[in-house]
Design a protein around this motif. Structure first.
Motif, PDB file in Angstrom:
ATOM      1  N   VAL A  12      28.536  69.065 -70.235  1.00 48.53           N
ATOM      2  CA  VAL A  12      29.113  70.337 -69.785  1.00 48.53           C
ATOM      3  C   VAL A  12      30.274  70.730 -70.699  1.00 48.53           C
ATOM      4  N   ALA A  13      31.133  69.765 -71.029  1.00 49.49           N
ATOM      5  CA  ALA A  13      32.287  70.050 -71.892  1.00 49.49           C
ATOM      6  C   ALA A  13      31.840  70.523 -73.272  1.00 49.49           C
ATOM      7  N   LEU A  14      30.801  69.905 -73.821  1.00 43.58           N
ATOM      8  CA  LEU A  14      30.287  70.358 -75.125  1.00 43.58           C
ATOM      9  C   LEU A  14      29.736  71.776 -75.036  1.00 43.58           C
ATOM     10  N   ALA A  15      29.030  72.069 -73.964  1.00 39.95           N
ATOM     11  CA  ALA A  15      28.476  73.420 -73.799  1.00 39.95           C
ATOM     12  C   ALA A  15      29.593  74.453 -73.667  1.00 39.95           C
ATOM     13  N   VAL A  16      30.594  74.142 -72.854  1.00 43.24           N
ATOM     14  CA  VAL A  16      31.696  75.080 -72.613  1.00 43.24           C
ATOM     15  C   VAL A  16      32.545  75.277 -73.866  1.00 43.24           C
ATOM     16  N   THR A  17      32.752  74.209 -74.612  1.00 46.51           N
ATOM     17  CA  THR A  17      33.628  74.299 -75.784  1.00 46.51           C
ATOM     18  C   THR A  17      32.872  74.617 -77.072  1.00 46.51           C
ATOM     19  N   SER A  18      31.568  74.826 -76.998  1.00 43.54           N
ATOM     20  CA  SER A  18      30.793  75.053 -78.227  1.00 43.54           C
ATOM     21  C   SER A  18      31.287  76.248 -79.043  1.00 43.54           C
ATOM     22  N   PRO A  19      31.713  77.366 -78.437  1.00 42.14           N
ATOM     23  CA  PRO A  19      32.258  78.440 -79.281  1.00 42.14           C
ATOM     24  C   PRO A  19      33.550  78.009 -80.004  1.00 42.14           C
ATOM     25  N   LEU A  20      34.394  77.274 -79.312  1.00 39.47           N
ATOM     26  CA  LEU A  20      35.627  76.770 -79.912  1.00 39.47           C
ATOM     27  C   LEU A  20      35.305  75.772 -81.018  1.00 39.47           C
ATOM     28  N   LEU A  21      34.346  74.905 -80.757  1.00 45.99           N
ATOM     29  CA  LEU A  21      33.929  73.927 -81.756  1.00 45.99           C
ATOM     30  C   LEU A  21      33.361  74.621 -82.990  1.00 45.99           C
ATOM     31  N   ALA A  22      32.545  75.650 -82.784  1.00 47.36           N
ATOM     32  CA  ALA A  22      31.981  76.408 -83.910  1.00 47.36           C
ATOM     33  C   ALA A  22      33.088  77.080 -84.727  1.00 47.36           C
ATOM     34  N   ALA A  23      34.080  77.651 -84.038  1.00 45.80           N
ATOM     35  CA  ALA A  23      35.203  78.294 -84.744  1.00 45.80           C
ATOM     36  C   ALA A  23      35.998  77.259 -85.538  1.00 45.80           C
ATOM     37  N   ALA A  24      36.204  76.082 -84.957  1.00 44.73           N
ATOM     38  CA  ALA A  24      36.942  75.024 -85.658  1.00 44.73           C
ATOM     39  C   ALA A  24      36.172  74.563 -86.893  1.00 44.73           C
ATOM     40  N   LEU A  25      34.871  74.393 -86.754  1.00 48.17           N
ATOM     41  CA  LEU A  25      34.052  73.976 -87.896  1.00 48.17           C
ATOM     42  C   LEU A  25      34.119  75.005 -89.024  1.00 48.17           C
ATOM     43  N   LEU A  26      34.060  76.281 -88.663  1.00 47.91           N
ATOM     44  CA  LEU A  26      34.153  77.349 -89.655  1.00 47.91           C
ATOM     45  C   LEU A  26      35.530  77.347 -90.329  1.00 47.91           C
ATOM     46  N   ALA A  27      36.586  77.201 -89.544  1.00 48.65           N
ATOM     47  CA  ALA A  27      37.948  77.183 -90.106  1.00 48.65           C
ATOM     48  C   ALA A  27      38.130  76.012 -91.075  1.00 48.65           C
ATOM     49  N   ARG A  29      35.764  74.525 -92.793  1.00 48.72           N
ATOM     50  CA  ARG A  29      34.952  74.814 -93.972  1.00 48.72           C
ATOM     51  C   ARG A  29      35.634  75.833 -94.879  1.00 48.72           C
ATOM     52  N   LEU A  30      36.254  76.856 -94.283  1.00 43.42           N
ATOM     53  CA  LEU A  30      36.908  77.888 -95.084  1.00 43.42           C
ATOM     54  C   LEU A  30      38.179  77.378 -95.756  1.00 43.42           C
ATOM     55  N   GLU A  31      38.871  76.445 -95.121  1.00 42.26           N
ATOM     56  CA  GLU A  31      40.129  75.976 -95.691  1.00 42.26           C
ATOM     57  C   GLU A  31      39.951  74.951 -96.805  1.00 42.26           C
ATOM     58  N   SER A  32      38.972  74.077 -96.682  1.00 43.10           N
ATOM     59  CA  SER A  32      38.856  73.021 -97.690  1.00 43.10           C
ATOM     60  C   SER A  32      37.420  72.555 -97.845  1.00 43.10           C
ATOM     61  N   ARG A  33      37.164  71.968 -98.994  1.00 43.87           N
ATOM     62  CA  ARG A  33      35.840  71.452 -99.307  1.00 43.87           C
ATOM     63  C   ARG A  33      35.610  70.147 -98.559  1.00 43.87           C
ATOM     64  N   GLY A  34      34.351  69.791 -98.445  1.00 41.69           N
ATOM     65  CA  GLY A  34      33.997  68.520 -97.823  1.00 41.69           C
ATOM     66  C   GLY A  34      33.385  68.715 -96.454  1.00 41.69           C
ATOM     67  N   SER A  35      32.984  67.610 -95.892  1.00 42.00           N
ATOM     68  CA  SER A  35      32.353  67.625 -94.576  1.00 42.00           C
ATOM     69  C   SER A  35      33.332  68.119 -93.514  1.00 42.00           C
ATOM     70  N   THR A  36      32.814  68.802 -92.527  1.00 34.69           N
ATOM     71  CA  THR A  36      33.665  69.273 -91.426  1.00 34.69           C
ATOM     72  C   THR A  36      33.821  68.196 -90.360  1.00 34.69           C
ATOM     73  N   ILE A  37      32.908  67.236 -90.357  1.00 28.90           N
ATOM     74  CA  ILE A  37      32.952  66.135 -89.387  1.00 28.90           C
ATOM     75  C   ILE A  37      33.404  64.868 -90.110  1.00 28.90           C
ATOM     76  N   PHE A  38      34.332  64.180 -89.487  1.00 31.30           N
ATOM     77  CA  PHE A  38      34.828  62.898 -90.001  1.00 31.30           C
ATOM     78  C   PHE A  38      34.162  61.806 -89.169  1.00 31.30           C
ATOM     79  N   LYS A  39      33.544  60.873 -89.840  1.00 33.62           N
ATOM     80  CA  LYS A  39      32.868  59.760 -89.178  1.00 33.62           C
ATOM     81  C   LYS A  39      33.567  58.477 -89.601  1.00 33.62           C
ATOM     82  N   GLN A  40      33.898  57.646 -88.624  1.00 34.65           N
ATOM     83  CA  GLN A  40      34.576  56.393 -88.940  1.00 34.65           C
ATOM     84  C   GLN A  40      34.032  55.275 -88.063  1.00 34.65           C
TER      85      GLN A  40
END
Length: 186
Positions: A12-27, A29-40
């Motif tokens: 439910v949280a992923l569904a509700v926050t998906s527009p915010l998550l999409a905006a964050a991913l876009l921001a 990507r626009l600010e710097s090169r590289g993957s938008t997701i950090f995996k550790q």
């Protein structure tokens, strides 16, 4: 809380926050090169390792080395990253880890293998439960606590965990996110 409840809330949280998550991913990507997701690589329940996902908040390539502490105004943190950290939005992809069964909503924050290798037998007790997106140490000091203090709070949680305590932690987490008290300033 049960794994099924955690997965339902995460979905439910992923569904509700998906527009915010999409905006964050876009921001990102626009600010710097590289993957938008950090995996550790992190260590979970019973020492099982898994890949934890977060939004990338630092310049690409600056995550090398397990013991590079962050400080206020760290130049490795991007402008977008500072904003994401301020509101803990960088943790939203942790919900995928909850859906995969690697994490819970509440529990000790998962740590990296080199830290776990240095645990004492007592400190290894924090691995008796699934790691969480938030936890007792997170709502009782978070970044202001020393590492040994955080581990002791995590062990206290392991000994006292209950659905009511989890609900209390979730409520306190919500308040901290709204107020910004005790969160990373970036």
């Amino acid at each position: 809380m049960s794994a099924a409840f955690d997965k339902l809330i995460a979905a439910v949280a992923l569904a509700v926050t998906s527009p915010l998550l999409a905006a964050a991913l876009l921001a990102i990507r626009l600010e710097s090169r590289g993957s938008t997701i950090f995996k550790q690589r992190r260590v979970g329940k019973d020492g099982a390792e898994f890949d934890m996902y977060k939004l990338r908040t630092m310049v690409s390539g600056s995550d090398r080395g397990p013991d590079l502490p962050l400080s206020e105004g760290d130049p490795r943190i991007t402008r977008v990253g500072a904003l994401l950290r301020r509101y803990s939005l960088d943790e939203l992809p942790n919900l995928v880890n909850v859906l995969r069964g690697e994490m819970a909503l509440v529990g000790p924050r998962p740590t990296i293998p080199p830290q776990v290798e240095r645990y004492t037998e007592r400190q290894r007790r924090r691995l008796e439960v699934k790691p969480g997106i938030t936890g007792w140490a997170q709502v009782n000091g978070r970044v202001s606590l020393s590492w040994p203090e955080r581990i002791e709070l995590d062990i206290w949680y392991v000994d006292h965990r209950s659905p009511w305590l989890d609900l209390r932690i979730l409520a306190k987490t919500s308040w901290l996110l709204i107020s910004g008290h005790g969160l990373y300033s970036g």
